[in-house]
Design a protein around this motif. Structure first.
Motif, short mmCIF file in Angstrom:
data_model
loop_
_atom_site.label_atom_id
_atom_site.label_comp_id
_atom_site.label_asym_id
_atom_site.label_seq_id
_atom_site.Cartn_x
_atom_site.Cartn_y
_atom_site.Cartn_z
N UNK A 53 0.85 -1.19 0.00
CA UNK A 53 0.00 0.00 0.00
C UNK A 53 0.88 1.24 0.00
N UNK A 54 0.46 2.18 -0.74
CA UNK A 54 1.23 3.41 -0.75
C UNK A 54 0.69 4.38 0.31
N UNK A 55 1.44 5.43 0.51
CA UNK A 55 1.10 6.38 1.58
C UNK A 55 -0.22 7.10 1.34
N UNK A 56 -0.56 7.38 0.13
CA UNK A 56 -1.80 8.11 -0.16
C UNK A 56 -3.02 7.27 0.20
N UNK A 57 -2.96 5.96 -0.02
CA UNK A 57 -4.07 5.09 0.37
C UNK A 57 -4.20 5.03 1.89
N UNK A 113 -5.67 8.20 3.07
CA UNK A 113 -7.08 8.24 2.69
C UNK A 113 -7.94 7.42 3.63
N UNK A 114 -7.48 6.21 3.96
CA UNK A 114 -8.22 5.35 4.90
C UNK A 114 -8.26 5.98 6.28
N UNK A 115 -7.14 6.55 6.70
CA UNK A 115 -7.08 7.20 8.01
C UNK A 115 -8.03 8.40 8.06
N UNK A 116 -8.12 9.16 6.98
CA UNK A 116 -9.02 10.32 6.93
C UNK A 116 -10.48 9.88 6.99
N UNK A 117 -10.80 8.80 6.29
CA UNK A 117 -12.18 8.28 6.34
C UNK A 117 -12.52 7.80 7.74
N UNK A 118 -11.62 7.08 8.37
CA UNK A 118 -11.86 6.60 9.74
C UNK A 118 -12.00 7.77 10.72
N UNK A 119 -11.17 8.77 10.58
CA UNK A 119 -11.24 9.94 11.46
C UNK A 119 -12.56 10.68 11.27
#
Length: 157
Positions: free
Chosen positions: A1-5, A8-14
């Motif tokens: 997984x790259x950093x942008x994914x 992105x997942x961390x932003x959705x969870x937050x």
């Protein structure tokens, strides 16, 4: 997984956690309202026994005046770290005559709720003010004095 994914997942969870933290928590209290059952109680037809079989035991009953059964239901909502607020409130008052037959079944709602604000944090009482030490040592010297019930050494003595 790259950093942008990962970001992105961390932003959705937050975002998901932040929206759930601000939602209101609903807390039902009292009688669970079933409008179909409430509508079946009819004056002149039902009596105490049929009301108890249909609605169950009341939340409380009247102590004075006409025999009345009260079914109280309230739903409050609160957000984290905030005092709860009443969102829904219903009271069904079923009045009976002397022979136990239903006279009326009246409903009231949130419009009848009265909000009280206490005046200070002390309740005024009659009598003199006593200090902590007077309360603690107030009975010393009164036990065993003549005329105060302390004589005789106990019951029957």
């Amino acid at each position: 997984m790259n950093r942008s994914k990962i970001f992105g997942i961390a932003a959705i969870l937050a975002a998901g956690l932040s929206t759930t933290a601000c939602t209101s928590i609903r807390e039902p209290r009292g009688y669970i309202v079933d409008n179909i059952l409430l509508n079946t109680v009819q004056p002149g037809i039902d009596n105490e026994r049929s009301v108890a079989a249909t609605l169950g035991r009341p939340t409380f009953t009247s102590q004075f005046g006409d025999p009345t059964w009260y079914y109280v239901s309230s739903t409050s909502g609160r957000k984290p770290f905030v005092r709860p607020r009443i969102q829904e409130h219903q009271v069904l008052a079923v009045k009976f005559d002397a022979s136990g037959n239903v006279v009326s079944a009246d409903r009231s709602g949130l419009d009848q709720v009265v909000y009280l604000t206490p005046d200070g944090d002390e309740t005024p009482t009659l009598g003199r003010e006593r200090s902590f030490l007077e309360d603690l040592f107030g009975n010393i010297g009164t036990v065993g004095q003549p005329g105060l019930g302390g004589q005789g050494g106990g019951p029957g003595g």
